[in-house]
Design an enzyme around this catalytic site. Structure first.
Site, short mmCIF file in Angstrom:
data_model
loop_
_atom_site.label_atom_id
_atom_site.label_comp_id
_atom_site.label_asym_id
_atom_site.label_seq_id
_atom_site.Cartn_x
_atom_site.Cartn_y
_atom_site.Cartn_z
N SER A 155 0.76 -1.30 0.05
CA SER A 155 0.21 0.00 -0.14
C SER A 155 0.85 1.31 -0.06
O SER A 155 0.50 2.22 -0.12
CB SER A 155 -0.79 -0.04 1.10
OG SER A 155 -0.32 -0.12 2.36
N LYS A 204 -6.82 3.49 8.45
CA LYS A 204 -5.95 4.42 8.05
C LYS A 204 -6.35 5.83 8.16
O LYS A 204 -5.78 6.98 8.17
CB LYS A 204 -5.52 4.24 6.55
CG LYS A 204 -4.62 2.80 6.44
CD LYS A 204 -4.27 2.34 5.13
CE LYS A 204 -3.43 1.14 5.07
NZ LYS A 204 -3.20 0.89 3.45
#
Length: 796
Positions: A690, A733
């Protein structure tokens, strides 16, 4: 031993009285040892003996303080005293006759009594006849006693004394009672009975009962000997036990008690058959055998298990909604899924014989520490009206912890699951498999493999624990697993569970949790329940941002506990309150802030620095990416990166280099300049794809001399063609970015569906930029070059 006649001599007016426990010895005139531990009594007795006094009175302990005691003592002579190594006094006494205690002249520091001797009255003919009957029965009793070679001389002496006392009913009754092993209450009654006739009337029925018991024993022995083959001692012992049970008219109280408990437990057919077989084995075993203890423990385990005991079904959606709202703030998506789960259980309550929703999915709560996974399971148990059973699986490496040990092993016991059901007493509790991701495996087996049967609705209705070795129905239980991450859970086990992510709490959620739950609890814990303590919302936010950085609220509660302790100290020192705490006074209680928000601000004027987003088992984190160049060639990666992240960095460099001309980057830089990419917090391992977009932005920013916006955080996987692929952990996140002051988040467009799981206040506070290609991220994240900025400033 020899018989002596009772001699009533004139007694001194005062005699030393020695308190004894109950009962006092009978005046048999036979030597009797006595140990004196009281130092005062020992010194007095030594002094009396040295002065030539040998008469003492034995009285019951407590006589001096309780006038309700019968005032009968025993006059004794002291023959010998010896001081033992532990400074106690060993005394040889001869109890002579009963005395009446007229008064206690002194009780401290030692007891002195005034007594009057009590002699036996002249016996009548009927009393003499009763005495002869007692002597005959006593002789018969002696004949029926089992003897060894060492007891022969003692028995001969006892017979001789009994023959000498045959015409003295009073001394005879005392001697016979002292030889027989009578109860303390019987001895006490005989001592305080002054009449010889009444003592005989009391003692003769006892003697008759003892003779009958001995006759029954002799009959049993004869019956066993007739059936006993020569040399078969083991068979002899079994037959003797059987004869005793037949004479008692039962098969033994212990076995019957177990049989009744097993019948009340309503075992399954297989368990009942196994229990009956083991009961028959136990019945044939000799008393006290080691194998008998193993069988008895097994039967007790079967009897204690809740084979048919269920809780009252309370699959009430409205009740569950109310309890979840009371116990937890936020987590709306998780609460909604739990309500769906309860609704399904209610509609399928008729399946599996009424156990309720036997085939519903096993839930697995996954999230960072402190977000409320275990407490959610406890709330579910409370809403369903079921017992709560928590099994901590962290560090479990032995398969026997789940399935139990086989009974052939020494110290075998059931597994944790069966033991827990035995303790809660219900077959359908809410069973929490805590920290299921922390299971291990070694040479003793794989516990996660043993859980496959437990968590499979198609199999757990006949779960077999190795110790029980019979099926037990687990289909009625509600299984809930908790974990911090999914990577370490085997795929086969994960496939049996429905994963529910608990991402963590926003700052506003934490403020509400602290206000409604944590702060009142800590005030009560620290004895401040009745004190007025107020912490304003700004101070709570400062604690959340400046003293804790977590997805859950565990550290927040620790900080509030420290505030409570400080206030408790002030109260003890005289403070009365009310105690008002704001942002300015907060450091007085917690000290300076542990986290400086300025440390998280990326330098806006320095190219090559990007704020990436990462997911960890402890929640989302902002991952700073730094890039630098120097003379040399190649690229170096540091920060304890995993293989996947290293590959992402290589892909990022390849893409930037392939499109260098589009961004006006000099091609010779890649041959003359060495690149160094670093991710701070080097002690923390980092891996995953990511960070691909962030790594590419960092390299492009460095080589094009264009800084990245400091208010932007980015996540997404990058391909060699520049496509941005979706990643996981978006909710965690996003919360991490909000905690760190970011206002814009660049993320893959295919993760747009994950934004629906965010609370409205989080969605409104951030600007989400959804991209499909790296070029779209560049247009948003990169600022003008520093040269262009300086030129614009000169023009202005």
């Amino acid at each position: 031993m020899v018989a002596t006649e009772t001699i009533v001599t004139p007694l001194p007016k005062k005699l030393f009285a020695l308190p004894m426990g109950d009962p006092l010895p009978l005046p048999t005139q036979q030597p009797r040892p006595l140990t004196i531990t009281d130092p005062v009594q020992a010194r007095v007795l030594e002094t009396k003996l040295a002065e030539g006094e040998r008469l003492i009175v034995l009285i019951r302990a407590g006589l001096e303080s309780d006038p309700a005691y019968e005032q009968i003592g025993v006059l004794s002579t002291v023959h010998q005293i010896v001081r033992t190594p532990d400074q106690h006094l060993q005394v040889l006494l001869r109890p002579m006759q009963r005395v009446h205690i007229e008064a206690l002249i002194r009780s401290e520091p030692y007891t002195v009594a005034r007594v009057e001797p009590l002699g036996d009255e002249d016996p009548e003919e009927e009393t003499i006849a009763l005495g002869r009957t007692l002597a005959q029965q006593f002789a018969l009793w002696l004949d029926m006693q089992p003897q060894t070679n060492d007891d022969g001389r003692n028995m001969a002496a006892i017979r001789s004394i009994a023959a000498d006392l045959a015409r003295q009913p009073g001394p005879l009754s005392d001697f016979v009672a002292s030889v027989m092993d009578l109860e303390d209450s019987h001895l006490h009654t005989l001592l305080e009975q002054r009449s010889t006739r009444l003592r005989l009337d009391f003692l003769l029925p006892i003697m008759e009962s003892e003779l009958q018991m001995l006759e029954v024993g002799a009959k049993i022995q004869q019956q066993v000997r007739r059936e006993l083959g020569q040399g078969q001692r083991e068979h002899y012992l079994r037959e003797q036990l059987k004869a005793i049970q037949q004479e008692l008219g039962s098969q033994g109280g212990d076995i019957e008690s177990l049989r009744e408990r097993l019948a009340a437990a309503k075992l399954s057919d297989a368990a009942a058959s196994e229990a009956e077989r083991e009961l028959e084995r136990l019945d044939r075993m000799p008393e006290g055998s080691a194998e008998g203890g193993v069988v008895r423990s097994y039967l007790e385990a079967l009897a204690d298990l809740p084979w048919q005991r269920r809780s009252r079904q309370r699959d009430d959606v409205s009740r569950t909604r109310k309890i979840l709202a009371q116990d937890h703030e936020g987590l709306d998506a998780v609460k909604e899924r739990i309500l769906e789960y309860v609704a399904v259980r209610k509609l399928t309550a008729a399946s599996k014989g009424g156990d309720g929703a036997a085939r519903t999915q096993v839930l697995c709560f996954v999230g960072p520490p402190g977000v409320g996974k275990t407490s959610l399971a406890r709330s579910i148990a409370r809403s369903l009206g079921r017992k709560y059973l928590r099994l901590s699986l962290g560090g479990v490496r032995d398969e026997a912890e789940i399935r139990g040990h086989r009974r052939t092993y020494v110290g075998a016991m059931p597994g944790r699951l069966i033991q827990g059901l035995r303790n809660v007493g219900q077959r359908d509790p809410v069973i929490v498999l805590d920290e299921i991701d922390k299971l291990g495996a070694d040479f003793r087996g794989d516990p996660s493999a043993a859980l496959l049967e437990v968590l499979d609705p198609e199999q757990n209705h006949s779960f077999v624990d190795h110790y029980l070795d019979v099926p037990f129905d687990l289909s009625g239980a509600v299984f809930i697993a908790t974990a911090n991450g999914l990577d370490s859970i085997p795929p086969a086990l994960l496939d049996r569970m429905e994963v529910i992510q608990l991402p963590g709490y926003s700052d506003e959620d934490k403020v509400r949790i602290a206000r409604r739950h944590l702060l009142p609890r800590q005030m009560r814990t620290n004895g401040l329940g009745r004190r007025r303590v107020n912490i304003d919302d700004d101070a709570l936010r400062q604690i959340i941002r400046g003293y804790t950085r977590e997805a859950g609220v565990r550290n927040l509660e620790r900080e509030l506990a420290q505030v409570g302790r400080k206030i408790a100290r002030e109260v003890v020192d005289g403070g009365r309150g009310p105690f008002e705490i704001d942002v300015e006074t907060l450091p007085d209680y917690l000290g300076p802030a542990k986290i400086n928000e300025e440390d998280d601000i990326v330098d806006a004027d320095l190219p090559g620095i990007v704020s990436g987003l990462a997911w960890t088992p402890a929640g989302g984190e902002v991952l700073v990416i730094e890039a630098s160049k120097m003379r040399g060639e190649g690229m170096q990666l540091t920060g304890q990166l995993g293989d996947v992240m290293k590959e992402s960095a290589t892909i990022a460099l390849s893409y930037v280099r392939a499109h260098a001309e589009d961004w006006k980057i000099d091609e010779t830089l890649f041959e003359e300049q060495a690149l160094h990419v670093h991710l701070p917090a080097g002690a923390v391992p980092k891996d995953g794809p990511s960070a691909g977009v962030g790594l590419a932005l960092s390299l492009l920013s460095l080589l094009s001399d264009r800084p990245v916006r400091s208010d932007v955080a980015v996540t997404g996987e990058l391909t060699l063609r520049g496509r941005v692929l979706p990643v996981g952990g978006i909710e965690q996140k996003v919360l991490a970015a909000k905690r760190n002051g970011k206002t814009t988040i660049i993320m893959p467009r295919r993760n747009a569906r994950d934004l629906d799981e965010l609370t409205p206040d989080v969605r409104e506070a951030l600007d989400f930029v959804l991209v499909d290609h790296f070029e779209e991220a560049v247009a948003i994240a990169l600022r003008e070059s520093r040269t262009d900025q300086q030129l614009a400033e000169r023009i202005d």
